[in-house]
Write a protein that holds these residues in place. Structure first.
Motif, PDB file in Angstrom:
ATOM      1  N   PRO A  82      55.744 -20.760 -36.531  1.00 30.45           N
ATOM      2  CA  PRO A  82      55.811 -19.798 -37.644  1.00 30.45           C
ATOM      3  C   PRO A  82      56.908 -18.746 -37.504  1.00 30.45           C
ATOM      4  O   PRO A  82      57.233 -18.060 -38.468  1.00 30.45           O
ATOM      5  N   CYS A  83      57.477 -18.618 -36.302  1.00 31.05           N
ATOM      6  CA  CYS A  83      58.569 -17.668 -36.101  1.00 31.05           C
ATOM      7  C   CYS A  83      59.930 -18.357 -36.024  1.00 31.05           C
ATOM      8  O   CYS A  83      60.938 -17.711 -35.744  1.00 31.05           O
ATOM      9  N   LYS A  84      59.957 -19.660 -36.293  1.00 31.42           N
ATOM     10  CA  LYS A  84      61.220 -20.394 -36.187  1.00 31.42           C
ATOM     11  C   LYS A  84      61.471 -21.221 -37.442  1.00 31.42           C
ATOM     12  O   LYS A  84      61.608 -22.441 -37.389  1.00 31.42           O
ATOM     13  N   VAL A  85      61.507 -20.535 -38.561  1.00 29.22           N
ATOM     14  CA  VAL A  85      61.789 -21.184 -39.843  1.00 29.22           C
ATOM     15  C   VAL A  85      63.129 -20.638 -40.341  1.00 29.22           C
ATOM     16  O   VAL A  85      63.200 -19.500 -40.813  1.00 29.22           O
ATOM     17  N   PRO A  86      64.202 -21.388 -40.237  1.00 29.56           N
ATOM     18  CA  PRO A  86      65.505 -20.860 -40.655  1.00 29.56           C
ATOM     19  C   PRO A  86      65.594 -20.700 -42.163  1.00 29.56           C
ATOM     20  O   PRO A  86      64.898 -21.390 -42.920  1.00 29.56           O
ATOM     21  N   VAL A  87      66.445 -19.807 -42.602  1.00 30.13           N
ATOM     22  CA  VAL A  87      66.650 -19.588 -44.034  1.00 30.13           C
ATOM     23  C   VAL A  87      67.053 -20.894 -44.717  1.00 30.13           C
ATOM     24  O   VAL A  87      66.600 -21.205 -45.835  1.00 30.13           O
ATOM     25  N   ALA A  88      67.868 -21.693 -44.036  1.00 35.22           N
ATOM     26  CA  ALA A  88      68.361 -22.944 -44.620  1.00 35.22           C
ATOM     27  C   ALA A  88      67.237 -23.920 -44.946  1.00 35.22           C
ATOM     28  O   ALA A  88      67.412 -24.804 -45.802  1.00 35.22           O
ATOM     29  N   ALA A  89      66.082 -23.769 -44.292  1.00 39.70           N
ATOM     30  CA  ALA A  89      64.965 -24.677 -44.564  1.00 39.70           C
ATOM     31  C   ALA A  89      64.491 -24.581 -46.011  1.00 39.70           C
ATOM     32  O   ALA A  89      63.919 -25.524 -46.563  1.00 39.70           O
ATOM     33  N   GLY A 159      53.819 -11.023 -39.223  1.00 37.05           N
ATOM     34  CA  GLY A 159      54.208 -10.035 -40.215  1.00 37.05           C
ATOM     35  C   GLY A 159      55.718  -9.988 -40.361  1.00 37.05           C
ATOM     36  O   GLY A 159      56.459 -10.619 -39.597  1.00 37.05           O
ATOM     37  N   TRP A 160      56.170  -9.190 -41.322  1.00 39.40           N
ATOM     38  CA  TRP A 160      57.607  -9.122 -41.634  1.00 39.40           C
ATOM     39  C   TRP A 160      58.445  -8.743 -40.424  1.00 39.40           C
ATOM     40  O   TRP A 160      59.516  -9.309 -40.194  1.00 39.40           O
ATOM     41  N   THR A 161      57.972  -7.811 -39.610  1.00 39.97           N
ATOM     42  CA  THR A 161      58.772  -7.327 -38.478  1.00 39.97           C
ATOM     43  C   THR A 161      58.468  -8.045 -37.169  1.00 39.97           C
ATOM     44  O   THR A 161      59.064  -7.732 -36.148  1.00 39.97           O
ATOM     45  N   ASP A 162      57.547  -9.003 -37.193  1.00 39.25           N
ATOM     46  CA  ASP A 162      57.182  -9.689 -35.947  1.00 39.25           C
ATOM     47  C   ASP A 162      58.269 -10.631 -35.465  1.00 39.25           C
ATOM     48  O   ASP A 162      58.421 -10.856 -34.263  1.00 39.25           O
ATOM     49  N   CYS A 163      59.001 -11.224 -36.376  1.00 38.38           N
ATOM     50  CA  CYS A 163      60.106 -12.108 -35.987  1.00 38.38           C
ATOM     51  C   CYS A 163      61.080 -12.233 -37.156  1.00 38.38           C
ATOM     52  O   CYS A 163      60.677 -12.144 -38.317  1.00 38.38           O
TER      53      CYS A 163
END
Length: 278
Positions: A82-89, A159-163
Motif C-alpha cells: 500500500p505504500c508502493k503504488v507509483p503515480v504511473a500505475a 494516511g496521506w503523510t505516512d508514505c
C-alpha cells in the motif's frame, strides 16, 4: 468416616472445576471465531460499500462504462504494497477518463476545500478536479491493496503523510497533474487568507499544479484570497510573491482578497455572474 466422605466430594469438585475450565475455554474459542468472522465480514462489507459508492458516483456521469473504470482503478493498486503504488500505475485509468480542456473554467484550491466546493456545486461556471468523473468518485475516499491479496481495502490503509507513494496520494498527484495540464486561458485559484502562508510550497498546488501552467496555453492566474473577519494575510503576503515568481513567463498574475461571507452570499444568486462574486 469423615475422610471417606471427603474423597468422593473432592472428586466431584475437581470434575466441576474441569468442566468449568472446559466451558470457559470453549467460550473463548467461540468468541475468537465470532470476532474473526466479524472482522472479515466488516472488511468485505467496507470493500463492497466502497465499490458501490464508486459505481454510484460514476453513474452520475452519463455514458460512462463504470465497470471498466472500476477495473482500471483496481489494476493500479490491488496486490501491491500500500505504500508502493507509483503515480504511473494510474496512467491507464486517467487515460480512460481524461480531463478535457475547459478554458477559463478551471479553479484550483489550497486549504479552501469547503468554500470552493460549495461554490462549484451550485455555480457551474467553474470546475475543480473533484467535480470531474475521477475526482468525484474518489473524493473523500480511502483505499489500498495488500501484497498477496486481490481485494480492495477501505480500512487499515496508510494516511496521506505516512508514505509518498500510497494508493491514495499517488492517485491524487496523478489526477492533479492531468487536471492542471488541461487548464487553459484564465485560471483561478482560491487560497486561504486566514493562514500565515496561503501559498504553501509543499502543497499539491505548489509542487504539482503550478509547474504545469504554461504560456501561451495559460494566459493568467487569478488568486482569490478568501478572508475572514480576523484574517492575518493580504495579497502582499510573501508566499504570494513567491507564487508570482514561480509562474511561467507570459502568464499574468492578479490577486484579490475576498471575504468568505461575500462568496457565500453570491452562491445562491444565479443572476450574478461568477466573476462578480469576487
Amino acid at each position: 468416616m469423615q475422610r471417606a466422605e471427603s474423597g468422593p466430594a473432592e472428586r466431584i469438585r475437581r470434575r466441576r472445576r474441569l468442566v468449568g475450565i472446559g466451558v470457559a475455554v470453549l467460550v473463548l474459542v467461540l468468541l475468537g471465531v465470532v470476532v474473526a468472522v466479524a472482522v472479515t465480514l466488516s472488511l468485505r462489507g467496507n470493500t463492497r460499500t466502497f465499490k458501490e459508492t464508486f459505481v454510484a458516483r460514476c453513474e452520475d456521469f452519463n455514458g460512462t462504462d463504470c465497470e471498466k473504470i472500476w477495473g482500471l482503478f483496481e489494476e493500479a493498486y490491488v496486490g501491491r504494497d500500500p505504500c508502493k503504488v507509483p503515480v504511473a500505475a494510474y496512467g491507464p485509468l486517467i487515460a480512460a477518463a481524461p480531463f478535457p480542456p475547459k478554458c477559463n473554467q478551471r479553479i484550483f484550491w489550497s486549504k479552501t476545500k469547503a468554500v470552493v466546493h460549495d461554490f462549484t456545486k451550485k455555480r457551474k461556471c467553474f470546475e475543480t478536479v473533484e467535480d470531474t468523473l475521477l475526482g468525484s468518485v474518489l473524493d473523500g475516499q480511502t483505499w489500498c491493496g495488500k501484497e498477496g491479496s486481490n481485494e480492495t481495502f477501505a480500512t487499515g490503509c496508510p494516511g496521506w503523510t505516512d508514505c509518498e507513494t500510497s494508493a491514495v496520494r499517488s492517485f491524487w498527484n496523478g489526477a492533479s497533474a492531468a487536471f492542471a495540464d488541461a487548464a487553459c486561458g484564465d485560471v483561478t485559484v482560491m487560497l486561504n487568507g486566514a493562514v500565515a502562508t496561503p501559498f504553501y510550497n509543499k502543497s499539491v498546488f505548489a509542487t504539482i499544479e503550478v509547474p504545469r501552467f504554461r504560456s501561451p496555453r495559460v494566459r493568467s492566474l487569478n488568486v482569490v484570497l478568501v478572508t475572514k473577519k480576523n484574517s492575518v494575510t493580504n495579497c502582499e503576503n510573501e508566499s504570494l510573491k513567491d507564487l508570482q515568481r514561480k509562474l511561467d513567463g507570459g502568464i499574468t498574475y492578479s490577486c484579490k482578497a475576498v471575504p468568505e461571507a461575500q462568496i457565500n452570499d453570491c452562491i445562491p444568486d444565479p443572476e450574478k455572474g461568477c466573476p462578480v462574486c469576487w
